[in-house]
Each structure stands twice: as structure tokens, then as C-alpha cells.
Design an enzyme around this catalytic site. Structure first.
Site, short mmCIF file in Angstrom:
data_model
loop_
_atom_site.label_atom_id
_atom_site.label_comp_id
_atom_site.label_asym_id
_atom_site.label_seq_id
_atom_site.Cartn_x
_atom_site.Cartn_y
_atom_site.Cartn_z
N GLY A 25 1.64 0.86 2.42
CA GLY A 25 2.43 0.49 3.60
C GLY A 25 2.16 -0.95 4.00
N ASP B 83 -5.04 -4.27 6.80
CA ASP B 83 -4.96 -4.51 5.36
C ASP B 83 -3.77 -5.40 4.98
OD1 ASP B 83 -7.15 -2.90 4.96
OD2 ASP B 83 -6.03 -1.18 4.18
N LYS C 176 -4.13 -2.47 -3.46
CA LYS C 176 -5.52 -2.95 -3.47
C LYS C 176 -6.48 -1.82 -3.76
CE LYS C 176 -6.73 -1.01 0.67
NZ LYS C 176 -7.70 0.03 0.89
N VAL D 136 1.72 6.89 -1.64
CA VAL D 136 1.77 6.89 -0.17
C VAL D 136 0.55 7.63 0.38
CG1 VAL D 136 3.09 7.70 1.84
CG2 VAL D 136 4.28 6.72 -0.12
N ALA D 137 -0.04 7.07 1.43
CA ALA D 137 -1.25 7.64 2.04
C ALA D 137 -2.32 7.86 0.99
CB ALA D 137 -0.94 8.93 2.81
N GLY D 138 -2.46 6.88 0.09
CA GLY D 138 -3.38 7.02 -1.04
C GLY D 138 -4.63 6.18 -0.93
P1 ATP Z 1 -4.63 2.15 3.65
O1 ATP Z 1 -5.16 2.07 2.26
O2 ATP Z 1 -4.20 0.82 4.20
O3 ATP Z 1 -5.42 2.95 4.59
P2 ATP Z 1 -2.80 4.11 2.67
O4 ATP Z 1 -2.50 3.54 1.33
O5 ATP Z 1 -3.80 5.21 2.77
O6 ATP Z 1 -3.22 2.92 3.59
P3 ATP Z 1 -0.03 4.03 3.30
O7 ATP Z 1 0.70 4.47 2.09
O8 ATP Z 1 -0.09 2.58 3.57
O9 ATP Z 1 -1.50 4.64 3.30
O10 ATP Z 1 0.67 4.78 4.52
C1 ATP Z 1 0.02 5.50 5.52
C2 ATP Z 1 1.10 6.04 6.47
O11 ATP Z 1 1.81 4.95 7.05
C3 ATP Z 1 2.16 6.87 5.77
O12 ATP Z 1 1.81 8.21 5.73
C4 ATP Z 1 3.41 6.60 6.59
O13 ATP Z 1 3.57 7.57 7.59
C5 ATP Z 1 3.18 5.26 7.26
N1 ATP Z 1 3.99 4.13 6.76
C6 ATP Z 1 4.55 3.15 7.48
N2 ATP Z 1 5.21 2.27 6.72
C7 ATP Z 1 5.09 2.68 5.46
C8 ATP Z 1 5.54 2.16 4.21
N3 ATP Z 1 6.29 1.08 4.13
N4 ATP Z 1 5.17 2.83 3.11
C9 ATP Z 1 4.42 3.93 3.19
N5 ATP Z 1 3.98 4.46 4.34
C10 ATP Z 1 4.29 3.85 5.47
#
Ligand code: ATP
Length: 297
Positions: free
Chosen positions: A103, A137, A10, A96-98
Site C-alpha cells: 500500500g 513506510d 520492501k 496485500v497485507a503481507g
Molecule cells: P506494511 O508492510 O507497510 O505494514 P503491508 O504490506 O502489511 O504493509 P499493505 O498491503 O500495504 O500491508 O496494506 C495494508 C492495508 O492497507 C490493506 O489491508 C488495505 O486495507 C489498506 N490499503 C490502503 N491502500 C492500499 C493499497 N493501495 N494497496 C493495498 N492495500 C491498501
């Protein structure tokens, strides 16, 4: 026998953040748009719960029971008196964490996949309820398209969109923790009176009409100053995208992925090439929106 579910990332075209509540959470007015960058979740029977992950960011994904996909499977199994003996494979393309809710996407995808594998036939309401319990989310990853999230972001109202929007996403060299960005938001706004978060009518109208120029004029992200404060190099990425012709440039959610709205698909490709050549990001990807939520393939 196995089931594969495709689930989108998203972008928040509006992220309005209210003052910190007594419980530490913030009320939000969050306009989500599902974009065509996907993780694929494949589930198959196994002796016990096991998570594997492939893709460029795989090393950063936890493979234990803190993984949102594992938590989704465990929650569904528990509610239906089943053993969550399943192998969950995540083919990860969402950074990841982007700030693109990767997640959360995996949580929604694993839930839909396990529901199909186990024949639990949970209602849409039950699935949405489990998603809301997994994280703010996650419900949106189930429904996809476009939606307004209120409360902590988890109360969803589906929005109509009148056309496609073309985006470029620039992935950063490292991640940003969402809680850390909210803490920085609180620090930057210490002593400031923050208004109630409300969705912008101009933005909702732009989405409904499929009007790219109007959308570009209306996008906003209250977390952007906090993300830039923690990750100042993002300012250069935003500037490169604007210089390459992006109609709007903003931090996606809590960052550090940056999002660029292009006039059309060809414009998106040009902006992505310019960003990739600029050296201000790790990679740049094009993606159209809206796109459906978690879908069994
Ligand atoms: P958001 O946009 O919802 O804030 P994000 O995109 O910044 O999330 P994610 O990639 O969803 O961040 O992951 C954040 C943290 O969640 C990761 O650093 C990891 O430790 C943990 N995590 C748990 N499950 C997952 C998964 N299936 N994929 C990636 N990270 C995960």
C-alpha cells in the site's frame, strides 16, 4: 495521455522496535531493502477520482479514498490547487497485507505519477514530506535502494550497498494487520524493559560490502515473535526454507510474508521451488535487491 510508475516492495533486514511511546507509536530502527517485486501505477485524466486494481490480491484492495494511492493524489492536488480528477490503476503484484509495504508503494507511485501527469514539478523534499504524511513506510518506497529509517521509521538515511542479494518470498494464505502485530508485540513485552532501537553495525557493514553470509548472520526482526504468535503456521514455512538451503529465514516486517536469503540467483530458485512444493505457503517468488524506488516508465 497517461503516466505509469513502477514501485518496489520492501523487506526489513533489521526491524528493531522500541517501547510503546505515550502516543502509542514505537520508535524503530528499521533497515529497508527494496526488492524486485513491483506494483505498477498508471494515472490518466478522468472526470473524477477513480481507483481500479488488477492482480491476484485485487479483491482485498480498497478502491475508495482510503486507498493510499488516492490519498497521495488528493494531497498533491490540494497542495497545488488542482482537482484530483484522475483514474489511478494499480497493477498489483505485491501481496496485500503481507508486510512488504504494498500500500505504501502505491502511495509513493501514485504521487510520482500524478506529479508527472499534472506537471506540478514538486521538489524531492515536498514529495518526501507528502510521503511521510501518508505513512511510515511510504518515503522509502519513493527512494528505494537501501535505507535506515528511524523515528516511526519515516526519517530516512540512504545506505550504500556493495552488491546484489537474492531473496525468496513466501506468500501466506491470509494477511496480518500491522497494528494488530504491534499490539501483540506490546502484549508479549508487557512489563519487559525494552532497549532503545539501534541499527546493527554488523548489518550495515554487510550491506555496504555486499556480503551475503554476513547479512544472513545479522538480519533480525523484533516483530517476528508477535507475528508467529498470531500466525503460528509461519514457523513451518520458515523451517522449510531453512531446510531448502536458505542462509537466513525471517518474517518480512509485520508479516505474514516470510523472507529467505539465498546464496545466489540459482539458490533462490531452488528454495522457491521447495517452498512451493511444501504446501506451507500460497506461493513463493524470487526477487533480487536492491532495486530503485518509484520510477516513471
Ligand atoms: P506494511 O508492510 O507497510 O505494514 P503491508 O504490506 O502489511 O504493509 P499493505 O498491503 O500495504 O500491508 O496494506 C495494508 C492495508 O492497507 C490493506 O489491508 C488495505 O486495507 C489498506 N490499503 C490502503 N491502500 C492500499 C493499497 N493501495 N494497496 C493495498 N492495500 C491498501
Amino acid at each position: 495521455m497517461s503516466v505509469t510508475v513502477r514501485v518496489p516492495a520492501k523487506v526489513n533486514v533489521q526491524l528493531a522496535v522500541g517501547a510503546a511511546r505515550p502516543d502509542g507509536f514505537h520508535d524503530l530502527a528499521n533497515v529497508f531493502l527494496a526488492v524486485g517485486l513491483y506494483d505498477e501505477i498508471t494515472v490518466s485524466p478522468a472526470d473524477e477520482l477513480r481507483v481500479t486494481c488488477s492482480g491476484p490480491d485485487a479483491a482485498q484492495v480498497p478502491l475508495d479514498r482510503t486507498n493510499l494511492a488516492a490519498r497521495a493524489a488528493l494531497t498533491l492536488a490540494e497542495r497545488h490547487g488542482l482537482d484530483a480528477a484522475v483514474h489511478i490503476h494499480i497493477a498489483k503484484d505485491i501481496p496485500v497485507a503481507g508486510g512488504m509495504a504494498g500500500g505504501s508503494a502505491d502511495g509513493a507511485g501514485a504521487l510520482v505519477a500524478c506529479d508527472a501527469l499534472w506537471g506540478t514539478r514538486a521538489s524531492r523534499e515536498e514529495l518526501l514530506g507528502i510521503c511521510a504524511g501518508l505513512g511510515s513506510d511510504v518515503p522509502f518506497a519513493l527512494v528505494g535502494g537501501a535505507a535506515l529509517g528511524t523515528g516511526r521509521g519515516e526519517k530516512l538515511t540512504v545506505l550504500e550497498t556493495g552488491g546484489a542479494f537474492h531473496w525468496v518470498f513466501a506468500m501466506a494464505a491470509r494477511g496480518l494487520s500491522t497494528p494488530a502485530v504491534f499490539r501483540e508485540f506490546d502484549r508479549l513485552n508487557d512489563g519487559v524493559r525494552i532497549p532503545e532501537p539501534v541499527a546493527s553495525q554488523d548489518l550495515l557493514d554487510a550491506l555496504a560490502k555486499g556480503d551475503t553470509d554476513a547479512l544472513a548472520a545479522a538480519v533480525s526482526n523484533d516483530l517476528q515473535p508477535a507475528a508467529l504468535s498470531l500466525f503460528p503456521e509461519l514457523a513451518a514455512t520458515l523451517a522449510e526454507g531453512r531446510a531448502a538451503g536458505a542462509l537466513a529465514a525471517l518474517v518480512s516486517g509485520s508479516g505474514p510474508t516470510t523472507a529467505f536469503l539465498a546464496r545466489d540467483a540459482a539458490g533462490a530458485v531452488r528454495i522457491a521451488e521447495a517452498l512451493a512444493a511444501s504446501g506451507t505457503c500460497r506461493t513463493a517468488r524470487v526477487a533480487a535487491s536492491p532495486t530503485p524506488g518509484a520510477t516513471v516508465l
